[in-house]
Design a protein around this motif. Structure first.
Motif, mmCIF file in Angstrom:
data_model
loop_
_atom_site.group_PDB
_atom_site.id
_atom_site.type_symbol
_atom_site.label_atom_id
_atom_site.label_comp_id
_atom_site.label_asym_id
_atom_site.label_seq_id
_atom_site.Cartn_x
_atom_site.Cartn_y
_atom_site.Cartn_z
ATOM 1 N N ILE A 107 0.828 -1.209 0.000
ATOM 2 C CA ILE A 107 0.000 0.000 0.000
ATOM 3 C C ILE A 107 0.862 1.259 0.000
ATOM 4 C CG2 ILE A 107 -1.706 1.316 1.336
ATOM 5 C CD1 ILE A 107 -2.788 -1.440 2.273
ATOM 6 N N LEU A 108 1.968 1.242 0.704
ATOM 7 C CA LEU A 108 2.832 2.422 0.810
ATOM 8 C C LEU A 108 3.748 2.605 -0.397
ATOM 9 C CD1 LEU A 108 3.870 2.237 4.585
ATOM 10 C CD2 LEU A 108 2.260 3.848 3.524
ATOM 11 N N PHE A 109 3.714 1.697 -1.342
ATOM 12 C CA PHE A 109 4.561 1.794 -2.541
ATOM 13 C C PHE A 109 4.368 3.167 -3.199
ATOM 14 C CE2 PHE A 109 5.272 0.569 -7.144
ATOM 15 C CZ PHE A 109 6.662 0.452 -7.027
ATOM 16 N N ASP A 110 5.474 3.856 -3.438
ATOM 17 C CA ASP A 110 5.443 5.233 -3.932
ATOM 18 C C ASP A 110 5.401 5.248 -5.453
ATOM 19 O OD1 ASP A 110 5.515 7.970 -4.094
ATOM 20 O OD2 ASP A 110 7.670 8.144 -3.683
ATOM 21 N N GLU A 111 4.205 5.247 -5.999
ATOM 22 C CA GLU A 111 4.029 5.203 -7.459
ATOM 23 C C GLU A 111 2.663 5.772 -7.827
ATOM 24 O OE1 GLU A 111 4.466 5.295 -10.964
ATOM 25 O OE2 GLU A 111 6.135 4.078 -10.211
ATOM 26 N N LYS A 112 2.645 6.700 -8.777
ATOM 27 C CA LYS A 112 1.393 7.298 -9.248
ATOM 28 C C LYS A 112 0.777 6.514 -10.396
ATOM 29 C CE LYS A 112 1.205 11.075 -6.662
ATOM 30 N NZ LYS A 112 0.085 11.321 -5.725
ATOM 31 N N ASP A 113 1.616 5.873 -11.196
ATOM 32 C CA ASP A 113 1.138 5.114 -12.353
ATOM 33 C C ASP A 113 0.324 3.908 -11.868
ATOM 34 O OD1 ASP A 113 1.431 2.801 -14.343
ATOM 35 O OD2 ASP A 113 2.134 4.490 -15.536
ATOM 36 N N LEU A 114 -0.938 3.835 -12.271
ATOM 37 C CA LEU A 114 -1.835 2.790 -11.774
ATOM 38 C C LEU A 114 -1.320 1.394 -12.104
ATOM 39 C CD1 LEU A 114 -4.534 1.887 -10.491
ATOM 40 C CD2 LEU A 114 -5.573 2.150 -12.764
ATOM 41 N N VAL A 115 -0.881 1.178 -13.340
ATOM 42 C CA VAL A 115 -0.431 -0.156 -13.760
ATOM 43 C C VAL A 115 0.822 -0.567 -12.989
ATOM 44 C CG1 VAL A 115 0.408 -1.553 -15.674
ATOM 45 C CG2 VAL A 115 -1.478 0.057 -16.035
ATOM 46 N N LYS A 116 1.765 0.332 -12.847
ATOM 47 C CA LYS A 116 2.992 0.006 -12.103
ATOM 48 C C LYS A 116 2.674 -0.291 -10.641
ATOM 49 C CE LYS A 116 6.182 2.645 -15.032
ATOM 50 N NZ LYS A 116 7.119 3.793 -15.090
ATOM 51 N N TYR A 117 1.739 0.475 -10.082
ATOM 52 C CA TYR A 117 1.359 0.262 -8.683
ATOM 53 C C TYR A 117 0.710 -1.108 -8.505
ATOM 54 C CZ TYR A 117 -0.584 1.286 -4.061
ATOM 55 O OH TYR A 117 -0.885 1.251 -2.717
ATOM 56 N N ILE A 118 -0.208 -1.445 -9.394
ATOM 57 C CA ILE A 118 -0.885 -2.736 -9.285
ATOM 58 C C ILE A 118 0.070 -3.881 -9.609
ATOM 59 C CG2 ILE A 118 -2.706 -4.183 -10.264
ATOM 60 C CD1 ILE A 118 -4.432 -1.710 -10.514
ATOM 61 N N LYS A 119 0.921 -3.705 -10.603
ATOM 62 C CA LYS A 119 1.884 -4.762 -10.944
ATOM 63 C C LYS A 119 2.774 -5.082 -9.746
ATOM 64 C CE LYS A 119 5.344 -6.098 -14.424
ATOM 65 N NZ LYS A 119 6.585 -6.209 -13.657
ATOM 66 N N ASN A 120 3.208 -4.070 -9.025
ATOM 67 C CA ASN A 120 4.017 -4.304 -7.833
ATOM 68 C C ASN A 120 3.248 -5.136 -6.811
ATOM 69 O OD1 ASN A 120 6.327 -3.545 -5.862
ATOM 70 N ND2 ASN A 120 4.519 -2.787 -4.805
ATOM 71 N N SER A 121 1.973 -4.810 -6.615
ATOM 72 C CA SER A 121 1.173 -5.571 -5.642
ATOM 73 C C SER A 121 1.005 -7.017 -6.091
ATOM 74 C CB SER A 121 -0.194 -4.908 -5.448
ATOM 75 O OG SER A 121 -1.022 -5.046 -6.588
ATOM 76 N N ILE A 122 0.791 -7.233 -7.379
ATOM 77 C CA ILE A 122 0.624 -8.587 -7.909
ATOM 78 C C ILE A 122 1.908 -9.390 -7.729
ATOM 79 C CG2 ILE A 122 0.349 -9.893 -10.060
ATOM 80 C CD1 ILE A 122 -1.705 -7.759 -10.901
#
Length: 232
Positions: A107-122
């Motif tokens: 959740i705290l991952f510092d990223e505005k790009d939606l795809v990059k943020y979700i890819k990190n979570s996946i």
């Protein structure tokens, strides 16, 4: 080679991960249109014995934008509020101490790009759940980007030289096995079998976010749940 394709979802339901675990390569379809009020940026957790929907805020959300053109409006205060909600919901769950630190980092991952943020979570959830599947991004593939619907899916399969394409069960009405067979691709659909696990002392609430699955199940039991499907 077995291939799966799904839009990038944040903390999706068990079936999403079953599909990922069932294939060799998994493509995040980021060059499809963003779906308003869909499950790209939201899902449900167990709170006070009931399903409770949470979401991550989007900057100027629009179905006229592609998913990869969409940015988050997820400020640190919003992230901390979500973390607090999740902690309140699951702090007494049996695997809270194992999974919550990973969830917090996601959740705290510092990223505005939606795809990059979700890819990190996946990627983080896949690693925790021992899913070894290679994750690819649709827009980065060398393919015809003008194609839509079934033709786009067949194109991705051809580009990646898959022999088997596995789709979520909801695609039964959308895709024709004869069209895939004509391209030497076997089309199958994955169907989650009935399952249940203990959620505190409540009656079981199904179809919640993977967060719920990982809070209440050991890694060994998660493996069993990932394999709890049939291909049709």
């Amino acid at each position: 080679m077995k291939l799966g394709i799904m839009q990038p979802y944040f903390m999706p339901y068990l079936g999403y991960w079953q599909l990922m675990n069932a294939v060799d390569k998994y493509v995040l379809l980021d060059d499809a249109n963003y779906i308003m009020r869909g499950f790209i940026n939201r899902n449900s957790i167990l709170l006070n014995g009931k399903a409770h929907m949470f979401s991550i805020p989007i900057h100027k959300a629009s179905q006229n934008k592609l998913i990869n053109e969409t940015e988050l409006n997820f400020e640190i205060k919003d992230k901390e509020n979500l973390i607090n909600t999740l902690s309140l919901a699951y702090k007494k769950a049996p695997y809270y101490n194992d999974f919550f630190p990973i969830l917090k980092d996601i959740i705290l991952f510092d990223e505005k790009d939606l795809v990059k943020y979700i890819k990190n979570s996946i990627e983080k959830i896949a690693e925790y759940s021992n899913i070894k599947t290679e994750i690819l991004i649709s827009s980065k593939l060398n393919k015809n980007h003008e194609l839509k619907s079934q033709e786009r899916i067949i194109e991705i399969n051809k580009v990646l030289n898959s022999s088997v394409y596995i789709n979520a069960i909801g695609g039964v009405e959308l895709y024709d096995k004869k069209d895939f067979n004509g391209q030497n691709i076997e089309l199958k659909f994955i169907k989650t079998l009935p399952y249940e696990y203990k959620q505190f002392k409540n009656d079981f609430v199904p179809n919640l976010s993977v967060i719920d699955v990982l809070m209440f199940n050991s890694k060994e039991d998660v493996k069993k749940l990932l394999d709890n499907y049939e291909l049709i």
